[in-house]
Structures are given as C-alpha cells and as structure tokens.
Design an enzyme around this catalytic site. Sequence first.
Site, PDB file in Angstrom:
ATOM      1  N   CYS A   1       0.838  -1.201   0.000  1.00 57.22           N
ATOM      2  CA  CYS A   1       0.000   0.000   0.000  1.00 57.22           C
ATOM      3  C   CYS A   1       0.877   1.256   0.000  1.00 57.22           C
ATOM      4  CB  CYS A   1      -0.973  -0.038   1.175  1.00 57.22           C
ATOM      5  SG  CYS A   1      -2.361   1.115   0.998  1.00 57.22           S
TER       6      CYS A   1
ATOM      7  N   HIS B   1      -3.496  -5.260   0.172  1.00 57.52           N
ATOM      8  CA  HIS B   1      -2.967  -5.795   1.432  1.00 57.52           C
ATOM      9  C   HIS B   1      -2.980  -7.324   1.394  1.00 57.52           C
ATOM     10  CE1 HIS B   1      -2.905  -2.062   3.971  1.00 57.52           C
ATOM     11  NE2 HIS B   1      -3.705  -1.646   2.993  1.00 57.52           N
TER      12      HIS B   1
ATOM     13  N   GLU C   1      -1.499  -9.373   3.252  1.00 59.51           N
ATOM     14  CA  GLU C   1      -1.443  -9.965   4.596  1.00 59.51           C
ATOM     15  C   GLU C   1      -2.816 -10.361   5.116  1.00 59.51           C
ATOM     16  OE1 GLU C   1      -1.580  -5.420   5.433  1.00 59.51           O
ATOM     17  OE2 GLU C   1      -0.912  -6.794   3.861  1.00 59.51           O
TER      18      GLU C   1
END
EC number: 6.3.4.2
Length: 565
Positions: A390, A516, A518
């Site tokens: 990001c 993102h 994750e």
Amino acid sequence: MARPKNVKHIFVTGGVVSSLGKGILSASLGLLLKSRGLRVAIQKYDPYINVDPGTMSPYQHGEVYVTDDGAETDLDLGHYERFLDEPTSQASNLTMGRVYKAVIDKERQGEYLGGTVQVVPHVIDEIKAKMNELAKNANLDVLITEIGGTIGDIESLPFLEAMRQLKLDLGTKNLLNIHLTLVPYIKAACEMKTKPTQHSVKMLLETGIQPDILVCRSEKPLSREIKNKVGHFCNLHEADVIGLSDCETIYGVPIMLLDEQLDKRVLKKLGIKKFQDPELSYWTEFCDKVKHPEDGEVTIAVCGKYTEYPDAYKSILESFVHAGAVNNVKVTVRFIRSEDAEESGCDIATAMKDVHGLLVAPGFGDRGIEGKISFIRYARENNIPFLGICLGMQCATIEFARNVCGLSEANSTEFSKRCRQPVIDLMEHQKKVKEKGGTMRLGSYPCILKEDTIANKAYGKFLINERHRHRYEFNNEYRELLEQNGMLFSGTSPNGDLVEIIEISGHPWFVGVQFHPEYKSRVRSAHPLFVGFVAAAKAFAFGDRQLSFEPDTLPLGEPERTLEG
C-alpha cells in the site's frame, strides 16, 4: 452426518485484565469445533462508541482488518480467518457505536411511536437482533461471539444484559458462556493466586450471568488442586475449569485446549451429540515447522511508522509465520522506525546489516515518508528482496521516479498538496469525498497479472482478488516514463486503469502492491507473495543473490493460461 437443528451460541467474555487472548481462545475453539465437522462462524462485539475502527489511531487500536466486503474491523477477525480458513464480513463485527446509531436512526424515523428511547429495552433489543442476525443468515451449527473489553467496564454492560436475556429466550442448552480469566503466579510466594478469578466471576454474577466454563490463563500449567479450588468458589465442576498456560506460539493454543478437552465440555453442555473425531494433523505439522525450522533463520526488516506498537502490523507478522513454515525457516522481524532514517547521522547500511529482506509497511500521512524512501533506495541499489504494501508501494514509486527517472520533485499529493510531479495522486472518485469513515477504496477487487512476472509466478495464475484500503493511487500520466526506465506494471485492474503491482526489471525480487496481501494469508494457505518474498530472503541469506523466483516453490502447479484464474 446429522446436524443439530438449532444454532448454538457461545459467548466468550474476559475478566481481571485486558489482552488475555479472547480472540485467540475464540478462534481456537472455533477450529476445534470445525475439525469435528461442525459449521462454525465467529463474530466480535466491541464496546467502544466508534461506528468502526477505521478512523482510530493504530497506537490505540492496532491493525484495522479489512474483509472481502469492505468492512473495517477489529484485528481479532484476522485471527478468526487465519484459524478457521473462513471469510468474515461486515456482519462479523459490531460496535456499540453502530448499535446506538441504529437506535437513533430508528427514533428519527418514528419507529418507536413517540416512546421514550432507553437502553432497556431499545438498545438491548437492537443488540439481541444483531446477535441473531448472523445465526439466521448463515448455514451454521455454532456461532461464537467474542465480547470485547473486561468484565466491570461500564461500556460492556449492554452487551452482557443482551446475552443474559438471550439465554432466557433460547434456553440453557442453546447458549453457553466461556469466561477467560487470569491466575497470576506470584514469584515471591511461589504460588498461583485464584482470588482475581474469583472476583471476576463475582462481577459477572452481578450482571446475572453464571459462566458455564472458565478458561484460566497462567504462566504455568494449573494443578488439579488449583482447578478444584477455582471451581469450588466459582460454582463449577473441576472439569469445567480449563487451564491455558503460556504457549511458544499462538498456534499451539488449539492443541492445548484439545488436550484440556474444552471442545468435549462445550459439546456436552450444548447437547450436540453428532460429531466426528477432530482432524488436526495438518495443524500439528504446521506447529512443528514453526517451532523447529529445518533451514535456519532469515531476518526481514519491517520499516514503518508505528513500530513501537507491533499490533499495528499483526497480519503482516502472522503472514511471516505462515510463509516461514512453507520455506522451513524462522522469520525474525527487525522493526525499523521510518523517522530514524530522517535524523542526521543515521546509517542505513548499519541498520540493514545482516538483513535479508525489506518490507515497507502500510500507513497514512507524511510522517516518516522520507525515511521509508531512503530504505527503499538502499534495498533497490543493493539487490535486497523488497516488498512494499500500500503506502510502501507508493513510496517505492516515488523513490524510483526521483532517483532513476530524474523526477527530483516526485511525490504524492497526500504528502504535498501542490507537488509539481505527483506520481501518486488522489483517486478520481475520491476527490469530492469529505467524510473520513468508511469512504476509502475498501474490500476485495480483481487484478490481472502480466505473464512471466514475479507476481504471476508467485500466484501461479493470471486473475487474482485482493483486499484494498486506500484513497491514493499511481498517477497514469507518469506510467510511460517509469516503464521506459525499467519499472514493470505487473498487475492492473481488469480495465487496465489502476496500477495494482509494480516490479523493477533486473532486480531479483522487488515487488510493490497497492493492496494488502497480509489479510488473506492462512495457516493452510500462506499468501503466495509472502512465500515468494521469504524464499527470496532465504536465497539472499544463503548467498544466492541472483535469485529468480520460480512457481514450483509453491504447491500451485503450472501458471494458468486463462483469465478465469
């Protein structure tokens, strides 16, 4: 297999102190019940008055976890998804702020027929309706609800009253309360103290709730004598007092709770008679890899703005655990405060000594940005594996534009409203948005990958879906110039307008992503980009500085040749 007719409710509360691990307990119990063939979902109720945590400081709240449908939620939902391997949604997180807002909106619309709007019954009824909502709309056997905060907090009282009433409505065989407490070990006295747990249960009883099961956190395993004492003073059988001592890894908690037979006690109390034996061999194997990596250790630097509070990067840290297990290495994270590089006398080479990979973390605002850019330049020029997420991807774009393309004033309009070379700019549809909460580009969006790129090889396919949380994007006016100088746009939106992934030609592993990754890493399916990043760091650590990441590092097979992904 026969299914229970009614959805069974389990409420998890906590006492004595905060941060005992209600989220891990809820996720672990959910995993145990799912392993027995039951359909399980978990939701989190937060007592704060914010509508959602989207505008809260990471220092106060930690990570904001984003779901596929664009909800900005508590970080515990990340634990739920990682443990259960099931997606959460907007319905999985309720705040007291959202409850009050719903009640006030109804009052303004005249739904209460001119009556006096009160906590009882109106707020409580709204909470009870929400408690049943997910159970009614999902195909479930068991719904676990974690109630945030600590027993004794004023903010949590409406949730507790709603739970008390719901148990009367549904019956004792359909709703169960598990209370998590602390049994501290006093070194000076060489003994564990049960009094804090007793007082916590006493406060819970004052709300009209008798816990059905106690889970007691402790430094050391609880003796039978301690369990018997706790049960005696808390109106419970010894078998309903579950010990949960400190674990080497949070992923060991389900195994410990299985050994303590928590799932069996829950099944018995809820009257669930049809279930299978738990199948957790894959989980045990994963824990063994985490505890005993065969190929040593790699060190990855995480450069961010909130490094004093690691919970701000919770999903990133857990993604490294998953990817480390796939690569048979332990990933040691070295936090680097991005502002440090802006201070005079900071030696980036010293800070990056013995580091095998650099991750530049997401964030907002201009604080520490120049520090991030300096570390990115060092990684690019020294062929150190790099992953920017990001804001990290945006900083990588700025660094490349300045130091490779000669755009000395390259910047983002987030940091400099009147910058002359805005390589990162506010998204077009965001320019008229005034409100802050829930107005970013949020949730899951598709992305098309370019063939034979690092991203394409990592994913093993051409169409992916990833979760976003941002307002700013790559400015396409500079696309041609950066591409001519070696930047590769390896992932874009389906119409090609939005740059989602950047790479740098000639660098062994340099990837920046606008999304993102994750948020989608799991125990059973570590995220491909994290697996590839850790593999690159491993190769860098062991001397293979010219790594070219191949897709067979992941069990994904050959890259797909269609857009169906």
